[in-house]
Design an enzyme around this catalytic site. Structure first.
Site, short mmCIF file in Angstrom:
data_model
loop_
_atom_site.label_atom_id
_atom_site.label_comp_id
_atom_site.label_asym_id
_atom_site.label_seq_id
_atom_site.Cartn_x
_atom_site.Cartn_y
_atom_site.Cartn_z
N GLY A 18 5.04 -1.11 2.66
CA GLY A 18 4.15 0.07 2.42
C GLY A 18 5.00 1.31 2.47
N HIS A 46 0.89 -1.08 -0.02
CA HIS A 46 0.03 0.06 -0.07
C HIS A 46 0.75 1.24 0.01
CE1 HIS A 46 0.81 0.58 4.28
NE2 HIS A 46 0.94 -0.83 4.27
N ASP A 47 0.33 2.22 -0.79
CA ASP A 47 1.00 3.47 -0.81
C ASP A 47 2.35 3.75 -1.46
OD1 ASP A 47 -1.43 5.01 0.57
OD2 ASP A 47 -0.46 3.50 2.08
#
Length: 262
Positions: A139, A121-122
Protein backbone atom coordinates in the site's frame (compact mmCIF):
# COMPACT_ATOMS: atom_id res chain seq x y z
CA UNK A 1 -24.52 -2.16 -27.56
CA UNK A 2 -21.55 -3.55 -25.63
CA UNK A 3 -20.71 -7.15 -26.52
CA UNK A 4 -21.51 -9.01 -23.30
CA UNK A 5 -21.34 -12.80 -23.13
CA UNK A 6 -24.56 -14.49 -22.08
CA UNK A 7 -22.93 -15.91 -18.93
CA UNK A 8 -21.46 -12.58 -17.76
CA UNK A 9 -23.18 -10.58 -15.03
CA UNK A 10 -23.13 -6.83 -15.61
CA UNK A 11 -25.02 -4.58 -13.22
CA UNK A 12 -27.57 -2.34 -14.92
CA UNK A 13 -25.96 0.72 -13.32
CA UNK A 14 -22.50 0.03 -14.76
CA UNK A 15 -21.45 2.46 -17.50
CA UNK A 16 -19.94 0.64 -20.47
CA UNK A 17 -19.00 2.15 -23.81
CA UNK A 18 -20.82 0.50 -26.72
CA UNK A 19 -17.54 -1.00 -27.97
CA UNK A 20 -16.63 -2.77 -24.71
CA UNK A 21 -16.43 -6.58 -24.69
CA UNK A 22 -17.16 -8.64 -21.56
CA UNK A 23 -16.16 -12.32 -21.60
CA UNK A 24 -17.82 -15.45 -20.19
CA UNK A 25 -18.57 -15.57 -16.46
CA UNK A 26 -17.13 -12.12 -15.76
CA UNK A 27 -18.83 -9.83 -13.24
CA UNK A 28 -19.06 -6.03 -13.46
CA UNK A 29 -20.42 -4.08 -10.49
CA UNK A 30 -22.77 -1.08 -10.37
CA UNK A 31 -20.14 1.64 -9.81
CA UNK A 32 -17.87 0.65 -12.68
CA UNK A 33 -17.14 2.81 -15.74
CA UNK A 34 -15.36 1.22 -18.72
CA UNK A 35 -14.14 3.17 -21.74
CA UNK A 36 -14.11 2.43 -25.44
CA UNK A 37 -12.68 -0.76 -26.94
CA UNK A 38 -11.67 -2.23 -23.59
CA UNK A 39 -11.84 -6.04 -23.59
CA UNK A 40 -12.55 -7.93 -20.37
CA UNK A 41 -11.73 -11.62 -20.68
CA UNK A 42 -13.46 -14.55 -18.97
CA UNK A 43 -13.82 -14.93 -15.19
CA UNK A 44 -12.79 -11.35 -14.37
CA UNK A 45 -14.40 -9.49 -11.46
CA UNK A 46 -14.51 -5.67 -11.68
CA UNK A 47 -16.18 -4.02 -8.71
CA UNK A 48 -15.99 -1.02 -6.38
CA UNK A 49 -15.81 2.59 -7.57
CA UNK A 50 -13.64 1.72 -10.55
CA UNK A 51 -13.05 3.85 -13.65
CA UNK A 52 -11.27 2.25 -16.60
CA UNK A 53 -10.19 4.09 -19.75
CA UNK A 54 -9.96 3.03 -23.38
CA UNK A 55 -8.25 0.14 -25.18
CA UNK A 56 -7.41 -1.91 -22.11
CA UNK A 57 -7.16 -5.69 -22.12
CA UNK A 58 -7.96 -7.73 -18.99
CA UNK A 59 -7.06 -11.40 -19.04
CA UNK A 60 -8.85 -14.12 -17.11
CA UNK A 61 -9.22 -14.47 -13.34
CA UNK A 62 -8.21 -10.96 -12.31
CA UNK A 63 -9.85 -9.13 -9.37
CA UNK A 64 -10.12 -5.41 -10.10
CA UNK A 65 -11.45 -2.79 -7.67
CA UNK A 66 -12.00 -4.98 -4.62
CA UNK A 67 -11.94 -3.49 -1.12
CA UNK A 68 -8.49 -2.56 0.23
CA UNK A 69 -6.65 -5.13 2.31
CA UNK A 70 -6.43 -2.68 5.20
CA UNK A 71 -8.08 -3.30 8.56
CA UNK A 72 -8.71 0.46 8.92
CA UNK A 73 -11.02 0.47 5.90
CA UNK A 74 -14.60 0.85 7.07
CA UNK A 75 -16.58 0.83 3.85
CA UNK A 76 -15.70 4.35 2.71
CA UNK A 77 -16.33 5.00 -1.04
CA UNK A 78 -12.72 4.97 -2.20
CA UNK A 79 -11.70 4.49 -5.83
CA UNK A 80 -9.54 2.75 -8.42
CA UNK A 81 -8.66 4.47 -11.70
CA UNK A 82 -7.01 2.82 -14.69
CA UNK A 83 -5.96 4.79 -17.77
CA UNK A 84 -5.70 3.75 -21.42
CA UNK A 85 -4.00 0.96 -23.39
CA UNK A 86 -2.99 -1.16 -20.41
CA UNK A 87 -2.50 -4.92 -20.62
CA UNK A 88 -3.41 -6.71 -17.40
CA UNK A 89 -2.64 -10.40 -17.43
CA UNK A 90 -4.01 -13.35 -15.46
CA UNK A 91 -4.74 -13.39 -11.71
CA UNK A 92 -3.92 -9.74 -10.99
CA UNK A 93 -5.40 -8.05 -7.91
CA UNK A 94 -5.90 -4.25 -7.86
CA UNK A 95 -7.55 -2.73 -4.76
CA UNK A 96 -9.25 0.62 -4.19
CA UNK A 97 -7.71 3.31 -1.96
CA UNK A 98 -8.27 4.32 1.66
CA UNK A 99 -9.32 7.57 3.30
CA UNK A 100 -6.07 7.50 5.28
CA UNK A 101 -4.26 8.43 2.06
CA UNK A 102 -5.39 9.79 -1.33
CA UNK A 103 -8.53 7.66 -1.39
CA UNK A 104 -7.64 6.36 -4.84
CA UNK A 105 -5.37 3.72 -6.35
CA UNK A 106 -4.26 4.73 -9.84
CA UNK A 107 -2.58 3.14 -12.85
CA UNK A 108 -1.63 5.35 -15.80
CA UNK A 109 -1.38 4.53 -19.51
CA UNK A 110 0.43 1.96 -21.66
CA UNK A 111 1.47 -0.30 -18.80
CA UNK A 112 2.21 -4.01 -19.20
CA UNK A 113 1.15 -5.83 -16.03
CA UNK A 114 2.01 -9.53 -16.03
CA UNK A 115 0.33 -12.38 -14.18
CA UNK A 116 -0.19 -12.47 -10.41
CA UNK A 117 0.73 -8.82 -9.84
CA UNK A 118 -0.74 -7.26 -6.70
CA UNK A 119 -1.37 -3.50 -6.67
CA UNK A 120 -2.46 -2.56 -3.16
CA UNK A 121 -4.51 0.34 -1.84
CA UNK A 122 -3.45 3.93 -2.58
CA UNK A 123 -0.63 2.96 -4.96
CA UNK A 124 0.14 5.52 -7.65
CA UNK A 125 1.68 3.97 -10.77
CA UNK A 126 2.67 6.07 -13.77
CA UNK A 127 2.77 5.13 -17.46
CA UNK A 128 4.82 2.83 -19.70
CA UNK A 129 5.84 0.56 -16.84
CA UNK A 130 6.46 -3.18 -17.03
CA UNK A 131 5.64 -5.41 -14.07
CA UNK A 132 6.79 -8.99 -14.55
CA UNK A 133 5.07 -12.01 -13.02
CA UNK A 134 4.42 -11.92 -9.27
CA UNK A 135 5.62 -8.35 -8.65
CA UNK A 136 3.98 -7.42 -5.36
CA UNK A 137 3.32 -3.77 -4.51
CA UNK A 138 2.23 -2.92 -0.96
CA UNK A 139 0.00 0.00 0.00
CA UNK A 140 0.82 3.70 -0.54
CA UNK A 141 3.68 3.00 -2.99
CA UNK A 142 4.53 5.51 -5.75
CA UNK A 143 6.08 4.23 -8.98
CA UNK A 144 7.19 6.58 -11.75
CA UNK A 145 6.98 6.30 -15.53
CA UNK A 146 8.99 3.66 -17.41
CA UNK A 147 9.88 1.68 -14.28
CA UNK A 148 10.53 -2.04 -14.79
CA UNK A 149 9.70 -4.43 -11.96
CA UNK A 150 11.18 -7.87 -12.55
CA UNK A 151 9.57 -11.13 -11.50
CA UNK A 152 8.92 -11.70 -7.78
CA UNK A 153 10.13 -8.21 -6.84
CA UNK A 154 8.29 -6.81 -3.84
CA UNK A 155 7.96 -3.29 -2.47
CA UNK A 156 7.35 -2.25 1.15
CA UNK A 157 4.49 0.15 1.85
CA UNK A 158 5.12 3.90 1.41
CA UNK A 159 8.19 3.39 -0.79
CA UNK A 160 8.82 5.51 -3.89
CA UNK A 161 10.48 4.37 -7.11
CA UNK A 162 11.66 7.07 -9.50
CA UNK A 163 11.13 7.11 -13.24
CA UNK A 164 13.21 4.79 -15.46
CA UNK A 165 14.45 2.70 -12.52
CA UNK A 166 15.00 -1.05 -13.01
CA UNK A 167 14.24 -3.43 -10.14
CA UNK A 168 15.81 -6.87 -10.55
CA UNK A 169 14.27 -10.29 -10.04
CA UNK A 170 13.29 -11.23 -6.46
CA UNK A 171 14.43 -7.85 -5.16
CA UNK A 172 13.02 -6.80 -1.79
CA UNK A 173 12.62 -3.04 -1.48
CA UNK A 174 12.19 -1.34 1.87
CA UNK A 175 13.59 2.09 0.87
CA UNK A 176 13.11 4.56 -1.97
CA UNK A 177 14.80 4.26 -5.37
CA UNK A 178 15.97 7.40 -7.21
CA UNK A 179 15.21 7.79 -10.92
CA UNK A 180 17.36 5.91 -13.46
CA UNK A 181 18.90 3.53 -10.89
CA UNK A 182 19.33 -0.19 -11.50
CA UNK A 183 19.19 -2.35 -8.41
CA UNK A 184 18.89 -5.94 -7.33
CA UNK A 185 19.08 -8.20 -4.28
CA UNK A 186 17.53 -8.92 -0.92
CA UNK A 187 18.14 -6.54 0.70
CA UNK A 188 18.28 -4.36 -2.40
CA UNK A 189 21.55 -2.84 -3.55
CA UNK A 190 22.18 -0.25 -6.27
CA UNK A 191 24.31 -1.47 -9.18
CA UNK A 192 24.54 1.56 -11.43
CA UNK A 193 22.36 3.34 -13.98
CA UNK A 194 19.71 1.68 -16.18
CA UNK A 195 21.77 2.54 -19.25
CA UNK A 196 20.24 0.02 -21.66
CA UNK A 197 16.72 1.22 -20.86
CA UNK A 198 17.73 4.85 -21.37
CA UNK A 199 19.30 4.06 -24.75
CA UNK A 200 16.13 2.31 -25.88
CA UNK A 201 14.07 5.37 -24.93
CA UNK A 202 16.22 7.78 -26.92
CA UNK A 203 18.29 9.47 -24.22
CA UNK A 204 21.37 11.13 -25.71
CA UNK A 205 24.93 10.20 -24.80
CA UNK A 206 25.29 13.54 -23.01
CA UNK A 207 22.18 12.92 -20.93
CA UNK A 208 23.27 9.41 -19.99
CA UNK A 209 26.73 10.62 -19.03
CA UNK A 210 25.16 13.33 -16.88
CA UNK A 211 22.95 10.75 -15.15
CA UNK A 212 26.01 8.60 -14.50
CA UNK A 213 27.81 11.55 -12.98
CA UNK A 214 24.83 12.23 -10.74
CA UNK A 215 24.72 8.57 -9.72
CA UNK A 216 28.39 8.69 -8.73
CA UNK A 217 27.79 11.79 -6.63
CA UNK A 218 25.01 10.00 -4.74
CA UNK A 219 26.55 6.53 -4.48
CA UNK A 220 30.32 6.64 -5.00
CA UNK A 221 31.56 9.96 -3.66
CA UNK A 222 31.23 9.35 0.08
CA UNK A 223 29.01 12.41 0.43
CA UNK A 224 26.07 12.56 2.80
CA UNK A 225 22.69 12.97 1.12
CA UNK A 226 22.62 16.67 2.00
CA UNK A 227 26.10 17.14 0.56
CA UNK A 228 25.08 15.15 -2.52
CA UNK A 229 22.08 17.41 -3.11
CA UNK A 230 24.35 20.45 -3.08
CA UNK A 231 26.78 18.76 -5.44
CA UNK A 232 23.94 17.79 -7.79
CA UNK A 233 22.71 21.38 -7.88
CA UNK A 234 26.18 22.50 -8.94
CA UNK A 235 26.30 19.75 -11.57
CA UNK A 236 23.00 20.95 -13.05
CA UNK A 237 24.62 24.28 -13.82
CA UNK A 238 27.82 22.72 -15.12
CA UNK A 239 26.02 20.20 -17.36
CA UNK A 240 23.09 21.88 -19.17
CA UNK A 241 22.63 18.96 -21.60
CA UNK A 242 21.58 16.73 -18.68
CA UNK A 243 20.29 19.39 -16.30
CA UNK A 244 16.69 18.12 -16.39
CA UNK A 245 17.71 14.56 -15.53
CA UNK A 246 20.11 15.62 -12.79
CA UNK A 247 17.45 17.90 -11.33
CA UNK A 248 14.96 15.04 -11.19
CA UNK A 249 17.45 12.96 -9.18
CA UNK A 250 18.18 15.84 -6.81
CA UNK A 251 14.51 16.63 -6.27
CA UNK A 252 13.76 12.97 -5.62
CA UNK A 253 16.25 12.98 -2.75
CA UNK A 254 14.27 15.83 -1.22
CA UNK A 255 11.03 13.84 -1.31
CA UNK A 256 12.32 10.44 -0.16
CA UNK A 257 10.53 9.53 3.06
CA UNK A 258 12.07 6.15 3.83
CA UNK A 259 15.66 6.95 2.88
CA UNK A 260 17.09 5.64 -0.40
CA UNK A 261 18.59 2.29 -1.28
CA UNK A 262 22.25 3.09 -0.93
Amino acid sequence: MAKIHATAIVDAKAQLDDSVEIGPYSIVGPNVVIGARTVVGPHVVIEGNTTIGCDNKFFQFSSIGAAPQDKKWNGEPTRLTIGDRNTIREFCTFNTGTVQDKGVTSLGNDNWISAYVHLAHDCQVGSNTIFSNNAQIAGHVEIGDWVIMSGFANVHQFCKIGAHAFVGMSTSLTQDVPPFVLLNGNPAQAHGVNIEGLKRRGFTREQINGIRTAYKLIYRSGLTLEEAKTALQEEEIANPAAAEQIRSMREFLGTATRGIVR
